[in-house]
Structures are given as C-alpha cells and as structure tokens.
Scaffold this active site. Structure first.
Site: not given
Ligand code: IMP
Ligand code: MG
Length: 179
Positions: A42-43, A99, A102
């Site tokens: 949803k972000g 959004d 990471e």
């Molecule tokens: P990844 O798979 O680790 O790249 O995570 C990506 C998802 O994790 C994003 O779409 C966000 O929903 C969530 N996420 C990563 N970092 C943050 C943060 O600092 N705040 C809130 N949500 C985060």
């Molecule tokens: Mg997300």
C-alpha cells in the site's frame, strides 16, 4: 500522532519537487509511448497519485499487493503475493512505482514475476532508496531521494499500519518501537 515523530526528512515541498522532476524524466524517456504504471500497495499510493500527474503520456494504472514485512521494521526476506494485476501486461511497457527500495527482495521477486509475462520493457521508479541495505541484485532506474539506513514513515509508508497519512516523510522517536 505527530508527537511520535523525531524529525522530518522530506517535507511536502521537497516531495512535490521530486515528483515534478521524476515526472519530467519519465515523460522524456517514454516520449509519447503509452505505459502501464504499477503501484505496489500500500506504501506507494500517495507517491503514485502525485507522480503520475507529472507524466505527460497516455498511461494505465494497476496495482499489486505483496507482503515482505510482518508489522515490524526488519524484512523477513519472504514475499507473498496478496493481490495480482487486473489486466494482461503482455507486450506492454511497465513502470513499477514503489515507495522505498531497501534490501530489494520485494522488487526482485516482483520484477522476475512480471518479466515472465512477456512484457516489452520494465523500469522501476522509487521515491526513496536505502542503498546501504541492499541484498538483492536490483536497482531502480529513477530514484527520488537516497536516504541513510533509518526507518521512515509517512506519505504512504507505515510502521505497524500507522503514519501512512502524514503528508511528509519522517522518523519516529525510539520509544515508539520499544512499546
Ligand atoms: P525490501 O524488500 O527490503 O526492499 O523492502 C521494501 C519494502 O519494505 C517497501 O516497499 C516498504 O513497504 C518496506 N520498507 C522498507 N523500509 C521501510 C521504512 O523505512 N519504512 C517503512 N517501510 C519500509
Ligand atoms: Mg511497500
């Protein structure tokens, strides 16, 4: 709600500037070609609505919901598809709108899945990027702002489903996490 915040990282004017800038770059890159914008729920919802106002070409929108976080602040490395696209994307030019990038686990899984559906092209735009946290081999073509390795909320981003409605991006006081 605002008492829970430590500091503002990106204010509303800065976010608006980023959307304009990215919108102009995307408009130029697609040069009148139609595209399909895919918001990752949803972000990305707030960022998507603001960004697409600045993309000047015909576009369709669709959404995908995946889950990699289970209410906390650390990624578990698992991605679950909760909602799939509502239309075929075969032969289309896709722009995934996220959004925050990471570890990259989420986007890596999504891009592999969507590429297997015979798309013509696939690019990623992310409002925020935490490059120091990357585990998967993936980068976004369009990045709004690189940020340090800190958990952020607001403008769509949540902590335990809260703070998505803040109009800016900020960090939370440490005591909020230890509650
Ligand atoms: P990844 O798979 O680790 O790249 O995570 C990506 C998802 O994790 C994003 O779409 C966000 O929903 C969530 N996420 C990563 N970092 C943050 C943060 O600092 N705040 C809130 N949500 C985060
Ligand atoms: Mg997300």
């Amino acid at each position: 709600m605002r008492d829970d915040l430590k500091e503002v990282l990106l204010d509303e004017a800065e976010i608006e500037g980023i959307c304009k800038d990215l919108g102009a770059k995307i408009t130029e890159a697609y040069a009148g070609k139609p595209l399909v914008c895919i918001g990752i729920l949803k972000g990305s919802v707030m960022f998507m609505t603001d960004l697409i106002k600045h993309i000047d070409t015909h576009l369709a929108i669709d959404f995908m919901d995946v889950s990699s976080y289970h209410g906390g602040t650390e990624s578990t490395g698992e991605v679950q598809i909760l909602k799939d696209l509502s239309a075929s994307i075969e032969g289309k030019d896709l722009l995934i709108i996220e959004d925050i990038l990471e570890t990259g686990t989420t986007l890596k899984s999504i891009t592999e899945l969507l590429e297997s559906r015979k798309v013509n092209s696939l690019e990623i735009v992310t409002l925020l990027d935490k490059p120091n946290r990357r585990k998967a081999d993936i980068e976004a073509k369009y990045v709004g702002q690189k940020i340090p390795d800190e958990f952020v909320v607001g403008y769509g981003l949540d902590y335990a489903e809260k703070y998505r409605n803040l109009p800016f991006i900020g960090t939370l006081k440490p005591e909020i996490y230890s509650k």
